[in-house]
Motif scaffolding. Sequence first.
Motif, mmCIF file in Angstrom:
data_model
loop_
_atom_site.group_PDB
_atom_site.id
_atom_site.type_symbol
_atom_site.label_atom_id
_atom_site.label_comp_id
_atom_site.label_asym_id
_atom_site.label_seq_id
_atom_site.Cartn_x
_atom_site.Cartn_y
_atom_site.Cartn_z
ATOM 1 N N ILE A 1 -2.588 10.368 -0.814
ATOM 2 C CA ILE A 1 -3.279 9.056 -0.556
ATOM 3 C C ILE A 1 -4.543 9.085 -1.002
ATOM 4 C CG2 ILE A 1 -4.390 8.224 1.824
ATOM 5 C CD1 ILE A 1 -2.263 9.611 3.332
ATOM 6 N N ALA A 2 -4.892 7.806 -1.478
ATOM 7 C CA ALA A 2 -6.237 7.360 -2.064
ATOM 8 C C ALA A 2 -6.907 6.535 -1.209
ATOM 9 C CB ALA A 2 -6.259 6.909 -3.521
ATOM 10 N N HIS B 1 0.547 12.678 -11.420
ATOM 11 C CA HIS B 1 -0.318 11.855 -12.228
ATOM 12 C C HIS B 1 0.088 10.444 -11.964
ATOM 13 C CE1 HIS B 1 -2.189 9.914 -15.759
ATOM 14 N NE2 HIS B 1 -2.958 10.602 -15.806
ATOM 15 N N MET B 2 1.325 9.824 -12.101
ATOM 16 C CA MET B 2 1.660 8.596 -11.992
ATOM 17 C C MET B 2 1.617 8.035 -10.473
ATOM 18 S SD MET B 2 5.460 6.882 -12.224
ATOM 19 C CE MET B 2 5.511 6.640 -13.817
ATOM 20 N N GLY B 3 1.891 9.040 -9.538
ATOM 21 C CA GLY B 3 1.576 8.965 -8.065
ATOM 22 C C GLY B 3 0.181 8.426 -7.482
ATOM 23 N N MET B 4 -0.697 9.609 -8.266
ATOM 24 C CA MET B 4 -2.258 9.332 -8.037
ATOM 25 C C MET B 4 -2.768 7.952 -8.603
ATOM 26 S SD MET B 4 -4.650 9.580 -6.042
ATOM 27 C CE MET B 4 -4.504 11.218 -5.327
ATOM 28 N N HIS B 5 -2.141 7.370 -9.777
ATOM 29 C CA HIS B 5 -2.774 6.306 -10.465
ATOM 30 C C HIS B 5 -2.347 5.217 -9.739
ATOM 31 C CE1 HIS B 5 -3.643 4.028 -14.043
ATOM 32 N NE2 HIS B 5 -2.484 3.216 -13.715
ATOM 33 N N SER B 6 -1.174 5.132 -9.218
ATOM 34 C CA SER B 6 -0.538 4.049 -8.478
ATOM 35 C C SER B 6 -1.420 3.993 -6.947
ATOM 36 C CB SER B 6 0.920 4.293 -8.100
ATOM 37 O OG SER B 6 1.306 3.398 -6.951
ATOM 38 N N ALA B 7 -1.668 5.255 -6.293
ATOM 39 C CA ALA B 7 -2.251 5.286 -4.962
ATOM 40 C C ALA B 7 -3.701 4.391 -5.230
ATOM 41 C CB ALA B 7 -2.437 6.722 -4.536
ATOM 42 N N VAL B 8 -4.491 5.036 -6.539
ATOM 43 C CA VAL B 8 -5.782 4.583 -6.794
ATOM 44 C C VAL B 8 -5.874 3.252 -6.940
ATOM 45 C CG1 VAL B 8 -7.415 4.625 -8.504
ATOM 46 C CG2 VAL B 8 -6.669 6.674 -7.409
ATOM 47 N N ALA B 9 -5.110 2.478 -7.754
ATOM 48 C CA ALA B 9 -4.864 1.084 -7.968
ATOM 49 C C ALA B 9 -4.470 0.267 -6.616
ATOM 50 C CB ALA B 9 -3.479 0.782 -8.776
ATOM 51 N N MET B 10 -3.773 0.952 -5.742
ATOM 52 C CA MET B 10 -3.634 0.252 -4.394
ATOM 53 C C MET B 10 -4.751 0.235 -3.602
ATOM 54 S SD MET B 10 0.556 1.266 -3.060
ATOM 55 C CE MET B 10 0.186 3.089 -3.656
ATOM 56 N N ALA B 11 -5.427 1.371 -3.469
ATOM 57 C CA ALA B 11 -6.778 1.348 -2.897
ATOM 58 C C ALA B 11 -7.691 0.640 -3.444
ATOM 59 C CB ALA B 11 -6.955 2.763 -2.843
ATOM 60 N N ARG B 12 -7.819 0.426 -4.598
ATOM 61 C CA ARG B 12 -8.721 -0.395 -5.234
ATOM 62 C C ARG B 12 -8.884 -2.068 -4.742
ATOM 63 N NH1 ARG B 12 -8.024 0.487 -10.187
ATOM 64 N NH2 ARG B 12 -9.188 2.292 -10.483
ATOM 65 N N VAL C 1 0.727 -1.335 -0.158
ATOM 66 C CA VAL C 1 0.095 -0.152 0.147
ATOM 67 C C VAL C 1 0.870 1.106 -0.034
ATOM 68 C CG1 VAL C 1 -1.998 -0.976 1.317
ATOM 69 C CG2 VAL C 1 -0.263 0.048 2.510
ATOM 70 N N VAL C 2 2.300 1.059 -0.102
ATOM 71 C CA VAL C 2 3.040 2.406 0.069
ATOM 72 C C VAL C 2 3.964 2.309 -1.275
ATOM 73 C CG1 VAL C 2 4.680 3.543 0.973
ATOM 74 C CG2 VAL C 2 2.947 2.357 2.267
ATOM 75 N N ALA C 3 4.077 3.381 -1.938
ATOM 76 C CA ALA C 3 4.898 3.464 -3.426
ATOM 77 C C ALA C 3 5.565 4.986 -3.120
ATOM 78 C CB ALA C 3 4.380 3.367 -4.537
ATOM 79 N N GLN C 4 6.955 5.042 -3.899
ATOM 80 C CA GLN C 4 7.655 6.299 -3.923
ATOM 81 C C GLN C 4 7.778 6.465 -5.515
ATOM 82 O OE1 GLN C 4 11.338 7.319 -2.278
ATOM 83 N NE2 GLN C 4 10.268 9.065 -1.752
ATOM 84 N N PHE D 1 -6.457 -2.827 -1.886
ATOM 85 C CA PHE D 1 -6.240 -2.935 -0.359
ATOM 86 C C PHE D 1 -7.201 -1.953 0.482
ATOM 87 C CE2 PHE D 1 -2.275 -4.328 -2.388
ATOM 88 C CZ PHE D 1 -2.372 -5.935 -2.025
ATOM 89 N N GLY D 2 -7.760 -0.813 -0.211
ATOM 90 C CA GLY D 2 -8.694 0.030 0.499
ATOM 91 C C GLY D 2 -7.981 1.326 0.915
ATOM 92 N N ILE D 3 -6.601 1.257 0.959
ATOM 93 C CA ILE D 3 -5.813 2.381 0.629
ATOM 94 C C ILE D 3 -4.523 2.600 0.166
ATOM 95 C CG2 ILE D 3 -4.618 1.784 2.906
ATOM 96 C CD1 ILE D 3 -4.975 4.812 4.103
ATOM 97 N N GLY D 4 -3.994 3.686 -0.530
ATOM 98 C CA GLY D 4 -2.789 3.611 -1.140
ATOM 99 C C GLY D 4 -2.169 5.024 -0.775
ATOM 100 N N MET D 5 -0.942 5.018 -0.593
ATOM 101 C CA MET D 5 -0.194 6.074 -0.167
ATOM 102 C C MET D 5 1.214 6.112 -0.941
ATOM 103 S SD MET D 5 1.409 7.122 3.546
ATOM 104 C CE MET D 5 2.683 5.910 3.767
ATOM 105 N N VAL D 6 1.424 7.278 -1.698
ATOM 106 C CA VAL D 6 2.603 7.388 -2.412
ATOM 107 C C VAL D 6 3.355 8.912 -2.006
ATOM 108 C CG1 VAL D 6 3.245 8.072 -5.070
ATOM 109 C CG2 VAL D 6 1.392 6.385 -4.457
ATOM 110 N N SER D 7 4.688 8.956 -1.805
ATOM 111 C CA SER D 7 5.434 9.894 -1.588
ATOM 112 C C SER D 7 6.339 10.428 -2.789
ATOM 113 C CB SER D 7 6.306 9.656 -0.555
ATOM 114 O OG SER D 7 7.331 10.614 -0.374
ATOM 115 N N ILE D 8 6.514 11.506 -3.296
ATOM 116 C CA ILE D 8 7.142 11.889 -4.349
ATOM 117 C C ILE D 8 8.253 12.759 -4.246
ATOM 118 C CG2 ILE D 8 6.689 13.022 -6.683
ATOM 119 C CD1 ILE D 8 3.585 12.287 -6.510
ATOM 120 N N LYS D 9 9.275 12.524 -4.846
ATOM 121 C CA LYS D 9 10.491 13.289 -4.715
ATOM 122 C C LYS D 9 11.192 13.948 -5.848
ATOM 123 C CE LYS D 9 13.746 9.190 -4.627
ATOM 124 N NZ LYS D 9 14.656 8.642 -3.761
#
Length: 362
Positions: free
Chosen positions: A279-280, A101-112, A85-88, A114-122
Amino acid sequence: MAETTSDPPKQYVQSHAAHAFVQDLLTHHGVKPENATIIAKCLVSADLRGVDTHGINRLPSYLARVRAGVLNAQAEPTLSQLTPVVAQVDGHNGFGFLAAHMGMHSAVAMAREFGIGMVSIKHSNHFGMSAWVVQQALDEGGMMSLVFTNSSPALPVWGGREKLMGVSPIACGAPGGEGQMPFILDMAPSVAARGKIYKALRRGEKIPGDWALDQDGQRTEDPAQALKGVMLPMGGPKGSALAIMMDVFSGVLSGSEFAGGVTNPYDPSKPADVGHFLIAIKPDLFMDLKEFKERMQYLHEKVVGCERMAGVDRIYFPGELEQLCQVEREKTGIPYVEAEIQALNKEAELVGSQRIQSVSSK
């Protein structure tokens, strides 16, 4: 600064024409067509929603940074999956729109799943209006979301006088009830967004006296003097604390710049190194979706239907004004002043891309 007696005349541009202009201009600067499409959609969506400070008029400042070699127009963000449920995302100093855009796409996929997805972007850059990231979560999965970013110093911490914290917006959203607009909050911790100062300067307009201080610490209505000074946090120490919070989650946590280290998007001297935090959340984690939407509908009705204070004709749900503006501008076109059209067409002339075409003026 000369006073303006009336609003300058506007030229109206249809959203599809604005989108085509942005996409063509970006591809002439080496941006891949599919990436140019994403960036154009984000910028035009800001103009449609009436967030003119974060629309296509940002292009000259972005492209100045590209030409100076401090923003990589060809960079592609990369994603590292850290837990289920966590990506960077590493933006590699490319356009912030692409990393977010990539971060939110990933967060949505995780949330779909597992219920929640969290992405930090640097190692990112300015990504425009935060509301488009919230809208992406809604469009891709009907998700609730939290969207944080940090930004270049513009605010003093409460009790200070130097620029240290950014005017970093906090945004969040949730699906609305059946047939209702969604809840979308996108706000800065300052009295006004700094982009509004640049917009006033560009248009030769004054600003309200409670927005900023000049370099001597005096309130000013002159946007040029305001940009030499500091923005004012909303609610005093409360707005200051929110700005610090955005730096903690977006800068400190991600490994990007923080504590005043982010470069101003209008400064072409060095990379910005902006950080984001997304976070999604599935809205039906704790109840079925039908019940969630019924509860959102009830909340909406209570908010807009509550007793009004004197002089108020209507109460709006967060995000409703912007969504109504979008409906109107999709019909009439997006208004720009002549100076803005000229600045955009000057960018087009530099690389031989198409000029922006207005449909009417008034």
